[in-house]
Design a protein around this motif. Structure first.
Motif, short mmCIF file in Angstrom:
data_model
loop_
_atom_site.label_atom_id
_atom_site.label_comp_id
_atom_site.label_asym_id
_atom_site.label_seq_id
_atom_site.Cartn_x
_atom_site.Cartn_y
_atom_site.Cartn_z
N TYR A 3 0.83 -1.20 0.00
CA TYR A 3 0.00 0.00 0.00
C TYR A 3 0.88 1.26 0.00
CZ TYR A 3 -3.27 -3.57 1.62
OH TYR A 3 -4.01 -4.72 1.74
N ASP A 4 0.37 2.28 -0.66
CA ASP A 4 1.13 3.53 -0.74
C ASP A 4 0.93 4.34 0.53
OD1 ASP A 4 1.51 6.06 -3.38
OD2 ASP A 4 2.49 5.79 -1.43
N LEU A 5 1.66 3.94 1.56
CA LEU A 5 1.47 4.58 2.87
C LEU A 5 1.92 6.04 2.89
CD1 LEU A 5 2.53 1.59 5.16
CD2 LEU A 5 0.23 2.28 4.45
N LYS A 9 -0.46 8.97 4.20
CA LYS A 9 -0.12 9.89 5.28
C LYS A 9 -0.24 11.33 4.83
CE LYS A 9 3.15 6.78 7.58
NZ LYS A 9 4.56 6.59 8.01
N ALA A 10 0.16 11.55 3.57
CA ALA A 10 0.07 12.92 3.05
C ALA A 10 -1.38 13.39 3.04
CB ALA A 10 0.65 12.99 1.65
N ARG A 11 -2.28 12.49 2.66
CA ARG A 11 -3.70 12.87 2.60
C ARG A 11 -4.31 13.02 3.99
NH1 ARG A 11 -6.77 11.05 -2.58
NH2 ARG A 11 -5.09 10.54 -4.03
N ASP A 48 -1.03 -1.63 8.82
CA ASP A 48 0.11 -0.84 8.33
C ASP A 48 0.15 0.54 8.95
OD1 ASP A 48 -0.67 -2.63 5.54
OD2 ASP A 48 1.40 -2.64 6.30
N LEU A 49 -1.02 0.99 9.34
CA LEU A 49 -1.12 2.34 9.90
C LEU A 49 -2.38 2.40 10.75
CD1 LEU A 49 0.39 5.15 9.46
CD2 LEU A 49 -1.54 5.74 7.97
N LEU A 50 -2.35 3.22 11.77
CA LEU A 50 -3.57 3.43 12.56
C LEU A 50 -3.93 4.91 12.48
CD1 LEU A 50 -4.75 2.07 15.90
CD2 LEU A 50 -4.43 4.54 15.75
N ARG A 61 -12.73 11.98 5.62
CA ARG A 61 -11.45 12.22 4.92
C ARG A 61 -10.64 10.94 4.84
NH1 ARG A 61 -7.87 16.52 7.71
NH2 ARG A 61 -6.37 15.67 6.22
N ILE A 62 -10.59 10.20 5.93
CA ILE A 62 -9.83 8.95 5.96
C ILE A 62 -10.40 7.96 4.95
CG2 ILE A 62 -9.27 6.93 7.37
CD1 ILE A 62 -9.32 8.97 9.83
N LEU A 63 -11.72 7.82 4.95
CA LEU A 63 -12.36 6.87 4.05
C LEU A 63 -12.10 7.27 2.58
CD1 LEU A 63 -15.75 6.28 5.94
CD2 LEU A 63 -13.80 4.72 5.77
N ALA A 64 -12.23 8.54 2.32
CA ALA A 64 -12.00 9.02 0.94
C ALA A 64 -10.57 8.75 0.51
CB ALA A 64 -12.32 10.51 0.85
N ALA A 65 -9.64 9.02 1.41
CA ALA A 65 -8.22 8.81 1.08
C ALA A 65 -7.92 7.35 0.80
CB ALA A 65 -7.36 9.34 2.23
N CYS A 66 -8.42 6.48 1.67
CA CYS A 66 -8.16 5.04 1.49
C CYS A 66 -8.85 4.52 0.25
CB CYS A 66 -8.59 4.28 2.74
SG CYS A 66 -7.55 4.61 4.18
#
Ligand SMILES: Cc1cc2nc3c(=O)[nH]c(=O)nc-3n(C[C@H](O)[C@H](O)[C@H](O)COP(=O)(O)OP(=O)(O)OC[C@H]3O[C@@H](n4cnc5c(N)ncnc54)[C@H](O)[C@@H]3O)c2cc1C
Ligand SMILES: Cc1cc2nc3c(=O)[nH]c(=O)nc-3n(C[C@H](O)[C@H](O)[C@H](O)COP(=O)(O)OP(=O)(O)OC[C@H]3O[C@@H](n4cnc5c(N)ncnc54)[C@H](O)[C@@H]3O)c2cc1C
Lengths: 473, 473
Positions: A3-5, A9-11, A48-50, A61-66
């Motif tokens: 995954y492009d972590l 993170k940037a988003r 991979d990230l929390l 925002r989180i849902l849109a980014a993922c």
């Protein structure tokens, strides 16, 4: 890296995130290890990230980014589930909802709270109005309401109110979908059943509206019987006393209470099977008459205890439901458990039959509940674990004897057996989670278009089609 | 004159008494005339004197005086009973308890009130604490709590809590015995069952302690079905919805709603069988989903009514229980009724069977309740009365078809059929009323030592012996 972590993170700038490996490991786990099978299968699972949003806007925002980056999202409440529900099988983002913990509104008979609110905290907020939640898991002090709805089934209070499967025990839900532009949907009436016990595979619960009941300073009692069948019959009959208001009726076979209930040990004579009861205090005299008639020995009464004797005792519900398993495990790590239902007709005959076959290998533990308008019991029998093959054989024996098993040693909805996936459930997931990024790997039907829905099993939470004829139990 | 009234009056100096014949006639009656049989038998019944004590001390003085002079005493609450319970068969003193009407104590889950307190007044006093009585007769606004306990059985709220027969629906009673020196006894737990539905034949209730439930602004609904069996099945299934909190589930067959429910007439299409429901407001969405699935037509919803449309409508419970009979009687004085129970197994099959046999002569009216832990229904079927012989034949037919009848056309405990008298009950009366002066003529077993207790009937209120195995239903 799959995954492009860095892009993620940037988003997510400005949102609280964690990528410390030790913390990630901890926040990728629940109490799956109660099952030796799941322990074996899920030990390596890690996100991979929390991300821990502080607001609905951050959730979206989180849902849109993922969604944009094709990164799976696994929601997490307090992480107290038993079947790896909140564990991110495909890694990706663990979405920690614990900071959305406000109680938003309290009114007669109803409360609205954010998904991350802990059950005990919701009740504390409702207490001034003399109200409390109708039911809660025995993890009352640590679990979230969103996690209970998405991952739980019932518990303390089910003796009066049934479970989350029952229409009316969840009033409404606001959920966020996982789409390019995430939508907020409000579901009420029977629509809430789409989300109930769906492990967050079809939406992120933002807030919930739950019914409230009258709050009481519940009296705790323990009643002893030398004969298990008598204990079970007493519990069934007590459950059927419509005018004695109860919140708990559990039966645990000796020697489990004596070996596992350490702080209550002094109240529990050797060899006695124990019935745990929580009752509304005005019912004490009726309860005493009833118990005396049936020859039960009153071993413990919280309302008759001296202040000094009260010290250090856990609340009685923390000896019941899956806390019985917890306490047994602490004493003997080779213990595991099953989840069973003893349907009518003749539920207690089924209990007797299976336990006479299995003997000491499977100590009995019954939880009496209202179920489709009648009193019966679920089982959370303990198992002295030897092997997965033997565990499967014990499960098969139950099923042969007309005792449905909701397998707690499986992490998919279908194999866990409580939640029925059917074309309607699948269609809703397609709307709410078109890329299948929510908690992937938990719904076989999503991964496998050949999956056969028509199993004839008993499900606690039936599919969304054909609900008129009462699918379960 | 058979009683020494001047001597009695001398002993009752300072206590409010009445001997005006018109007033005595009125205060010697209840609603016995709903039964043509009882109308014939009891029309001439009249007391010789009425006393209306203002305090417990006055009650004891009255009892002592009557004991000394051998004068019968018949207690009276509000006089709304249907079987002549409060009618003084042997004349003597009518003991009017209506001035003992205070609410004494309110606490979480319990209220203590004097016997003469009206049910609606008790609830009004409990309202500020968000509480109300669990159950009440449809004569809520006019009946007393003492009269309900001594003469009633259940009603609005029984769908959730069962009836007065259920251990825990009466917490405790303080009663005065009728001895040379009257004693005050406190009964609690199962002991209260001595007094419940005993027509005051074994003590004068001074005050009572009753459990309370959460008070709600109950939503009223009326649901229509063109097929009666569907209406009944809907009501049974609604009763079994453990998470939709209800206070009333009644089913009344067309054309009774259309002809008798005058103020609700405009909501009731011709030919529809009507289900009356009171539900806690937070359950509306669940209730709507449930009703839509079952094809019921929502005819009326109190919460969706414009203020102007609300005007002049009686509360829904005043269309139910024995108010259905009242309303039918007002339109057609040749109506009477029965009281039936449809026990498991297959209660609705029994309903179908009897009503297909009797047709229009006996319009169906069902009241769904919790009964020994299950949902079933009582019946208050109407009868187009022709003769006593025909009425008895209809009763016999019910019994043949496995439908117990609690005969409302009889004034004795035993023939009324709800209250079982047995040696223990008799022994208690010997203690509490050694001269047999309390409400004489109402207990056959007292008058007749040869009376055979072992009838094998179904009683709502079983005898005091052998209560373990659930005698009734
Ligand atoms: C000792 C013990 C006793 C227990 N007793 C009971 C019991 O009596 N009854 C019972 O039902 N359970 C019981 N459980 C299981 C668990 O504690 C409860 O089901 C609890 O309510 C889960 O809440 P949680 O916040 O910990 O959920 P988590 O474990 O965090 O999550 C549970 C599921 O819900 C999903 N989820 C969480 N939050 C959201 C959200 N906001 N939106 C969408 N999906 C979400 C997760 O993805 C996961 O699939 C017990 C567990 C233990 C260890
Ligand atoms: C239209 C209608 C509808 C009804 N609906 C219902 C219903 O839904 N459910 C139901 O159960 N009943 C019902 N009833 C019957 C009756 O209204 C109730 O049972 C009511 O509660 C009786 O109370 P009361 O004060 O009027 O009693 P009364 O009629 O005054 O007395 C009833 C009995 O209790 C005794 N009694 C009264 N006070 C005392 C005391 N202090 N100590 C000892 N004995 C005493 C009397 O001697 C008598 O035997 C209905 C009647 C009518 C007319």
């Amino acid at each position: 890296m799959r995954y492009d972590l860095p892009a993620l993170k940037a988003r997510l700038k400005g949102i609280h995130i964690e990528d410390n490996p030790a913390l990630l490991r901890q926040k990728s786990r629940d109490f799956y290890w109660y099952s030796p099978t799941l322990k074996r299968q899920l030990d390596g699972v890690i996100g991979d990230l929390l991300a821990a949003p502080a607001s609905e806007e951050e959730v979206l925002r989180i849902l849109a980014a993922c969604f944009a980056l094709g990164i799976p999202v696994t929601p997490r409440g307090a992480g107290t589930g038993n079947y790896g529900q909140a564990m991110p099988l495909a890694g990706g983002l663990v979405l920690d909802l614990s900071r959305l913990d406000k109680v938003l509104e309290i009114a007669p008979g109803r409360v609205r709270a954010q998904a991350g609110a802990l059950l005990a905290d919701i009740d504390a907020a409702c207490a001034p109005s003399g109200q409390e939640l109708r039911l809660h898991p025995s993890t009352y002090r640590t679990a979230s309401i969103g996690g209970f709805i998405a991952g739980g089934s019932g518990g303390v209070g089910s003796i009066s109110w049934g479970g989350l499967r029952d229409l009316g025990n969840i009033l409404s839900l606001r959920i966020a979908t996982m789409e390019a532009s995430p939508q907020i949907l409000t579901l009420s009436g029977e629509e809430v059943q789409k989300i109930a016990h769906a492990y967050g595979t079809n939406g992120i619960i933002l807030d919930v509206e739950m019914p409230l009941a009258a709050a009481y300073d519940w009296t705790e009692a323990m009643i002893g019987f030398t004969d298990f069948a008598e204990a079970a019959a007493y519990a069934q009959a007590l459950g059927e006393q419509d005018a004695i208001l109860k919140k708990l009726v559990s039966v645990i076979a000796a020697p489990i209470p004596q070996t596992a209930f350490l702080r209550h040990r002094r109240f529990l004579p050797e060899g006695m099977h124990v019935v745990l009861v929580m009752l509304a205090p005005m019912g004490s005299a009726a309860f005493e008459s009833f118990t005396a008639r049936r020859g039960g020995t009153m071993l413990f009464r919280s309302d008759l205890l001296a202040e000094a004797d009260r010290h250090g005792l856990p609340p009685l519900y923390e000896l019941a439901w899956n806390h019985t398993t917890l306490r047994a495990l602490r004493v003997d790590p080779a213990i595991t458990y099953l989840q069973t239902l003893y349907p009518h007709p003749d539920p207690l005959a089924r209990v007797a039959r299976i336990h006479s076959r299995l003997g000491d290998e499977v100590p009995a533990h019954l939880e009496f509940v209202r179920f489709d308008g009648r009193i019966t019991c679920f089982g959370l029998p303990l198992v002295h674990y030897t092997s997965e093959a033997r565990l499967d054989a014990i499960i098969a024996l139950h099923e042969e004897l007309g005792i449905p098993v909701f397998n707690p040693h499986r992490y998919t909805l279908e194999e866990g057996g409580m939640k029925q996936t059917d074309p309607a459930q699948l269609a809703f997931k397609r709307e709410a989670d078109p890329k299948g990024l929510l908690n992937p790997g938990k719904m076989i039907a999503w991964e496998n278009p050949e999956f056969d829905f028509a199993t004839g099993r008993t499900y606690l939470f039936p599919g969304l089609e054909g609900r008129d004829a009462g699918e379960a139990g």
